[in-house]
Design an enzyme around this catalytic site. Structure first.
Site, short mmCIF file in Angstrom:
data_model
loop_
_atom_site.label_atom_id
_atom_site.label_comp_id
_atom_site.label_asym_id
_atom_site.label_seq_id
_atom_site.Cartn_x
_atom_site.Cartn_y
_atom_site.Cartn_z
N HIS A 86 35.96 81.38 10.30
CA HIS A 86 37.23 81.44 10.48
C HIS A 86 37.64 81.22 11.74
CE1 HIS A 86 41.30 83.52 9.90
NE2 HIS A 86 41.24 83.73 11.23
N GLU A 87 37.10 81.82 13.04
CA GLU A 87 37.40 81.55 14.17
C GLU A 87 36.96 79.88 14.57
OE1 GLU A 87 39.12 83.48 15.96
OE2 GLU A 87 38.97 85.10 14.55
N HIS B 62 39.96 77.86 14.05
CA HIS B 62 41.12 77.91 15.22
C HIS B 62 40.41 77.01 16.40
CE1 HIS B 62 43.36 80.88 13.14
NE2 HIS B 62 42.55 81.83 13.31
#
Length: 447
Positions: A24-25, A28
């Site tokens: 998920h990170e 980003h």
């Protein structure tokens, strides 16, 4: 042995959760670096740093509390306007929260350097900010698609097939509708009288071939033709046989397109008079085409969305179950502890084959990531959806500013929503604590 299998299932889910957070990170991180934004830190977990290393401008590491992760990006919030004065900070709200906001702004911008001008988050075009903030949830959506795809196309989906699993010998009379044994006066059930037996696979109805996964197509013909002779072909031991049967007219539940009973407004199952022959389908895991994956993912997202939409009521239900006598809703929200416990029970179960256990765990990982995708889209800070909403609002503000002839429109300062952010964080902590308590002392029963 079952204890070891339970622990193994929990460990699998711990690794899966950690990997989902890490990716998920990454969702980003990659667009942030692509757009030239300086990213000082990429961290999994919170609290004390256990270990880290630095590559280029970014420090990568793992922290002690594995309950999330973050990517720090310079210039998340615009600086305090130069025209701001202490006189403007009169009034209840500024007095209470003004210093809090200023402290948070200083902490957020303490890593900003002079050379970062032009490559800070709030200076990026709006569409780039949206892409960066959506990168994390979209990564979870991608993982969910892959996991669900493995289950749907690899392990298969539990499907009602045209292979017969059970044949009733008789039709009980109205006076004995709940009977489990046949009496001498009971008429033979049409399927049994026609010679059908468990293990037979029906291949054609009235001369028309039926697919192996078309059980509801078959039963649709039966339900629609009570009192009429129906020709069947079936395979037994490699040999094709032919027979006929005449469905009885009886009262049965109304079924939806997926074969599930339909309930009325009062919660009672709706019924209708249809044809019935007294046989049941054998459920088998059948691999599905890739076109089925979006359908399954969409169905899961709709169920997750319904849970999120009614989250306050769902949490009330969890509290009532946790501190009362009612059972937990198996389709309700769970914590990471609950997900781990479910994974352990699946892996330790003696009711499932190894392939079924593997399929269930992969499906659980997929569902977890779909839930992370949907939850992070909630338009409230500190969730990703809150930052997207802020960027969209700035876009609307700029549009109307241009219509009004303004040459410069100040960026939206989402930090001013810090009080609301704290409310959201506290609410999430309370919900998380309640779910963890319920998952420990009143877990969802899956077997």
């Amino acid at each position: 042995m079952s204890t070891l299998l339970f622990i193994a299932g929990v460990l699998v889910m711990i690794v899966a959760v950690a990997a989902s957070i890490a990716l998920h990170e990454v969702g980003h991180l990659l667009p942030a670096k692509k757009f030239g934004l300086r990213v000082p830190q990429y961290m999994i977990g919170f609290g004390k740093t256990l270990f880290s290393f630095k590559r280029g401008e970014t420090e990568y590491g793992v922290k002690a509390i594995p309950l999330g992760g973050y990517v720090s990006m310079v210039g998340m919030y615009p600086p305090q306007p130069a025209t701001a004065t202490e006189g403007k900070k009169r009034g209840f709200f500024p007095k209470v929260f003004g210093q809090l906001i200023d402290d948070a702004r200083s902490q957020a911008n303490e890593q900003v350097k002079v050379e970062d001008d032009g490559r800070m988050f709030y200076q990026l075009p709006i569409y780039k900010r949206i892409i960066i903030m959506l990168g994390g949830p979209l990564m979870n959506l991608l993982i969910g698609f892959v996991m669900i795809g493995i289950v749907v196309m690899g392990f298969g989906v539990s499907t009602a097939t045209t292979t017969v699993s059970e044949v009733y010998q008789c039709m009980a009379t109205a006076e004995r509708s709940d009977a489990t044994e046949c009496h001498s006066g009971d008429p033979a059930a049409p399927a049994y009288a026609a010679g059908l037996r468990p293990g037979d696979t029906i291949t054609a109805v009235n001369g028309q071939a039926v697919a192996h996964d078309a059980w509801y197509e078959l039963t649709g013909v039966i339900r629609e033709h009570p009192g009429q002779s129906i020709a069947l072909e079936y395979e037994r031991g490699g040999t094709v046989h032919a027979t006929t049967l005449t469905p009885y007219l009886t009262e049965r539940p109304v079924l939806d397109e997926d074969g599930y009973a339909v309930s009325g407004p009062n919660g009672q199952t709706l019924t209708e008079e249809v044809g019935f022959v007294g046989m049941a389908s054998e459920l088998q895991n059948l691999p599905q085409p890739i076109s089925e994956v979006p359908v399954v993912v969409g169905d899961q997202l709709l169920r997750i969305g319904e849970v999120i939409l009614h989250l306050p009521q769902r949490m009330v239900d969890v509290a009532q179950a946790a501190f009362g006598t009612q059972e937990r809703d198996p389709n309700g929200p769970v914590s990471v502890v609950g997900v781990g416990r479910i994974a352990g029970e699946i892996n330790a179960s003696d009711q499932l084959e190894v392939t079924d256990k593997a399929a269930s765990l992969v499906s659980l990982i997929g569902g977890l990531n779909l839930a992370l995708f949907a939850f992070n889209l909630i338009p409230l800070l500190p969730l990703d959806g809150g930052h997207v909403a802020g960027a969209l609002y700035e876009g609307v503000k700029r549009f109307f500013g241009r219509l009004a002839g303004k040459k410069h429109v100040a960026p939206v300062d989402t930090l001013k929503l810090l009080p609301l952010t704290y409310v959201v964080v506290v609410a999430m902590m309370v919900m998380g604590g309640l779910l963890i308590y319920a998952d420990i002392f009143k877990p969802i029963q899956i077997f």
